[in-house]
Design a protein around this motif. Structure first.
Motif, PDB file in Angstrom:
ATOM      1  N   ARG A   1      21.946  78.495 -22.750  1.00  8.56           N
ATOM      2  CA  ARG A   1      23.057  78.227 -21.873  1.00  8.56           C
ATOM      3  C   ARG A   1      24.061  77.279 -22.586  1.00  8.56           C
ATOM      4  O   ARG A   1      23.680  76.188 -23.245  1.00  8.56           O
ATOM      5  CB  ARG A   1      22.691  77.922 -20.619  1.00  8.56           C
TER       6      ARG A   1
ATOM      7  N   GLU B   1      29.196  78.594 -19.587  1.00 10.43           N
ATOM      8  CA  GLU B   1      28.713  79.182 -18.423  1.00 10.43           C
ATOM      9  C   GLU B   1      28.930  78.160 -17.216  1.00 10.43           C
ATOM     10  O   GLU B   1      28.980  78.630 -16.010  1.00 10.43           O
ATOM     11  CB  GLU B   1      27.218  79.516 -18.540  1.00 10.43           C
TER      12      GLU B   1
ATOM     13  N   LYS C   1      31.039  82.365 -13.929  1.00  8.30           N
ATOM     14  CA  LYS C   1      30.801  81.172 -14.571  1.00  8.30           C
ATOM     15  C   LYS C   1      30.927  79.931 -13.275  1.00  8.30           C
ATOM     16  O   LYS C   1      31.462  80.343 -12.241  1.00  8.30           O
ATOM     17  CB  LYS C   1      31.818  80.718 -15.458  1.00  8.30           C
TER      18      LYS C   1
END
Length: 323
Positions: A42, A134, A179
């Motif tokens: 991530r 993200e 997001k």
């Protein structure tokens, strides 16, 4: 003298609250090997706006970098002052010829420039970071009930039309709906000054333009803001405790529930309907004790903590009424 005494007492109360907050976070073990493995891969972006590397904002930024990296996340940092990031949105943001130099319209020109790959390099570099991330954390001191000019410039220039929003893709249908984003900021004022009966007014009203008008408008899932109250009047031990609590929160940030906003499905999304709540929805909401959100109060009392707490009784009540 009376003001000084009031600030001192306020700091003592804030210190006690901070310690209780730290203890509440510390009572839960967030990080495990399996969870760290899940977080690996991530990417988070921290858009940081403070002039001083010795500031509390700098410390909060560093804690965020460390906490997220410990989870296996890739962390990007845009240190706007260090980058000397341009705050003004001008024709310089476009390379090549303008479409209509005699009647320059920034939004129209940058939309075409984005479509044709002609935005300036500093903008495209930040847009690549946004695309990769993200989670985006905005770390800054609250200036005049808003963000510093350099961060406002980042918002104006980077979140350009086409890239971040369009008339067809906004709010919960927005481009960045997959997001997460959040505000993390310091204030000069005590928390009590930002209560509904405080001299500065309700912090939920202050945050509405940024969280709804910028982040939610672009589709982001907006997480609860991280607010560090009255840092200039906060003792060093309490500052340390606040950073410990911030680190603990970040260890569970990916699982947090976002704030509640009004669904686009509640509105007539046409020019004929004026993009307003449908008559059916208005009728159902007659029984609601509060408005839907801080902005969509529809003449009712503002819903408490709509912009500061994800789990609110009002959001559940509104949901029950509309279903």
């Amino acid at each position: 003298m009376l003001l000084t005494q009031g600030v001192t007492k306020g700091c003592i109360r804030a210190a006690s609250a901070a310690v209780r907050h730290v203890n509440s976070w510390s009572s839960t073990t967030w990080v495990s090997c399996s969870r760290t493995h899940i977080m690996a891969g991530r990417t988070a972006l921290i858009v940081y706006a403070h002039q001083s590397p010795t500031s509390f904002n700098s410390a909060a930024c560093k804690v965020a970098v460390e906490a997220l990296q410990e989870q296996g996340c890739k962390v990007l940092v845009s240190d706007l002052y260090a980058m000397n990031f341009e705050a003004s949105a001008t024709a310089k943001d476009i390379t090549g010829d303008l479409k209509n130099p005699q009647d320059f319209k920034y939004g129209e020109e940058t939309l075409e420039a984005w479509q044709e790959g002609r935005l300036s390099e500093d903008i495209t570099a930040e847009q690549r970071k946004v695309e990769e991330a993200e989670l985006i954390i905005f770390q800054f001191p609250l200036y005049w009930f808003s963000v510093p000019a350099i961060l406002k410039g980042w918002i104006d220039r980077v979140l350009s039309q086409g890239f971040a929003f369009s008339l067809e893709k906004m709010y919960d249908n927005g481009i960045f709906k997959d997001k997460k984003a959040m505000l993390s900021f310091t204030t000069g004022a005590m928390e009590c000054m930002f209560l509904p009966d405080g001299i500065n007014g309700d912090i939920n009203v202050t945050l509405w333009p940024l969280q709804n008008g910028v982040l939610h408008f672009c589709g982001f899932q907006v997480l609860e803001p991280q607010i560090f109250w009255s840092i200039a009047h906060t003792p060093p031990a309490v500052r340390t405790a606040l950073l410990v609590a911030w680190r603990a929160r970040l260890n569970g940030i990916w699982e947090e529930k976002p704030l509640s906003f009004a669904s686009s499905a509640l509105f007539d999304l046409s020019f004929q309907g004026g993009f307003r709540l449908t008559p059916e929805v208005k009728e159902k909401l007659n029984a609601a004790p509060h408005g839907i959100t801080t902005g969509h109060h529809i003449g009712k009392p503002l819903p408490p903590n709509n912009q500061t707490q994800a789990d609110t009784e009002n959001a559940k009540t509104i949901s029950d009424i509309l279903t």
